[in-house]
Design a protein around this motif. Sequence first.
Motif, PDB file in Angstrom:
ATOM      1  N   THR A  64       0.810  -1.214   0.000  1.00 13.56           N
ATOM      2  CA  THR A  64       0.000   0.000   0.000  1.00 13.56           C
ATOM      3  C   THR A  64       0.845   1.266   0.000  1.00 13.56           C
ATOM      4  O   THR A  64       0.512   2.261  -0.659  1.00 13.56           O
ATOM      5  CB  THR A  64      -0.941   0.001   1.210  1.00 13.56           C
ATOM      6  N   GLY A 123      -3.196   3.889  -2.905  1.00 14.25           N
ATOM      7  CA  GLY A 123      -2.963   3.099  -1.707  1.00 14.25           C
ATOM      8  C   GLY A 123      -4.151   2.230  -1.342  1.00 14.25           C
ATOM      9  O   GLY A 123      -4.002   1.042  -1.009  1.00 14.25           O
ATOM     10  N   SER A 139      -4.505  -0.583  -3.801  1.00 17.56           N
ATOM     11  CA  SER A 139      -3.464  -1.578  -3.560  1.00 17.56           C
ATOM     12  C   SER A 139      -3.789  -2.456  -2.357  1.00 17.56           C
ATOM     13  O   SER A 139      -3.544  -3.668  -2.375  1.00 17.56           O
ATOM     14  CB  SER A 139      -2.115  -0.880  -3.348  1.00 17.56           C
ATOM     15  N   ALA A 140      -4.350  -1.879  -1.304  1.00 19.62           N
ATOM     16  CA  ALA A 140      -4.706  -2.656  -0.115  1.00 19.62           C
ATOM     17  C   ALA A 140      -5.756  -3.712  -0.451  1.00 19.62           C
ATOM     18  O   ALA A 140      -5.643  -4.880  -0.043  1.00 19.62           O
ATOM     19  CB  ALA A 140      -5.216  -1.723   0.979  1.00 19.62           C
TER      20      ALA A 140
END
Length: 516
Positions: free
Chosen positions: A231, A245, A248-249
């Motif tokens: 992230t 972010g 991505s998480a």
Amino acid sequence: MGVEPVGSSSETAAQDDGVWMSACSFTIFTMTSGFGLLECGRVSAKDEVNVMVKNVVDMIFGGLAYWVAGFGLTFGSYAEWSNPFVGVGDFFFDPERNDTANFNEKGLSYTMFIFQMSFATTTSTIVSAGMAERIHLKSHCFISFFITLVHAVSGHWVWAREGIFRRIGVIDSAGCSCVHLVGGVSGLVATLYLKPRRHRFGSNGNKNISDPTKAILGFFMLWWGWVAFNTASNYAVSHKQWTEGTRSAVATIMASAGGGIVTVVISRVTMRKIEIDMLIDGMLASLVSTTAGCLFYTPWQAIAVGSIGSAAALSIYPLTEWAHIDDPVGIIPVHVVGSFWGMIAPSIFLNKDYGLDTNQVTNDMQLNGLLYGGGFTLLGLQTLAACVIALWSAVCSFVILYTLQHSPIGLRISKYDEELGADLREHGLSGQNIQSYRVEKKITAQQLSAVMTTIVRWRIKARLGAQRRKRLAELTAAAREDGMQQQGYGGNAFEMRLVRRRQSNAAVNEAHTSAA
């Protein structure tokens, strides 16, 4: 690297980015505990403590190497020496030496250092897993130091704006190549160079796993650390980068979900049960698979990438067993196979529209994958980068291992030390059972010598006892044969058997006396 604060909100942006990356760095550092637990749970009980100590060494010597030269080799910013192959400048990292930097720039430099150091020490930890139970602790100190520098050079190629691979369009958001592939290939070279542990293969070979619960707990710690690992790889939350972010998480979690389902199915079908090693390695491989393109993957793409990564990793199991490659903690399926697939995956699934128009940390060339009309350009670039970095890692790790072996430092522990265990030989700890390490007490050199002498004598007595039992069995068979052939002449047959037995006992006692 990183985001440069702009406009009236520059100070606020720098603070937000600095706090975000520092928090993620602390979370990533907890992965060291996860690596330690995963390793010590999957090696024999007599080496558990030594494995944990080696993970401490990775942080100490790897961190020192990164401060001395690692950060400079990756992100060195000395303009006159700027080049695509290696960073120059910022050695012995200290932003206070830069009189022209403002308050925000110095703060972000400190943040970048601690964040990238957490990645660098991860590389050496991966290598240590491939050498578990076979090398001296003093040798491991040197390996941790120099492997960190190997990572740093390859990091410049894919992360620095002037790096050779980033300039041509290679995508590696979170260190799939320069962290996981470097660590995996170096660990593979190490385990081949060191050769298997005693009693690992052969008719009586087995895999020692001292505590599956520790191994699973270690995996959990790696799992949650991986969310921060991926992230925060855009280095910021300001200037709309927080959207990368969060995507991505979600991608990281969904990839592990897809990989976990595939792993459970494969284990159940092939083994008729859920194997702990397969469960851990399959899910870790799914996480590694996301690291190159984690900033771009949508949930369904992440599930696909993680599922394929797990399947590919588990498919390598029969090959490593057939080739007698001793891989105690699964670095080959996870960090070699998983990394190669992780580098290839963006060339298939990446959509440039999911990236940002400004402040990109990767995909500066605005390339697309095969599914979005990008053709084979990105596939060729990703494959090239993976092969070159793998070759670089293999050559460097071989040179390090060869040099240590032929130096006064040495490399591999002796077969007797391996039999006794590194906990006893390296740390003076004794007392373990088959399931857990129970007793921790100092022993003197005299006590250690007595222990080794006792073990050697016990092995001799055991061998002689086996010889005696075999000889008596042969005499018994011979006596039965004589009895069948000499019916009516039993008295002399009995005397003959008695003489043979006395002669056999005398021979065994003579051998026992000479051995003692």
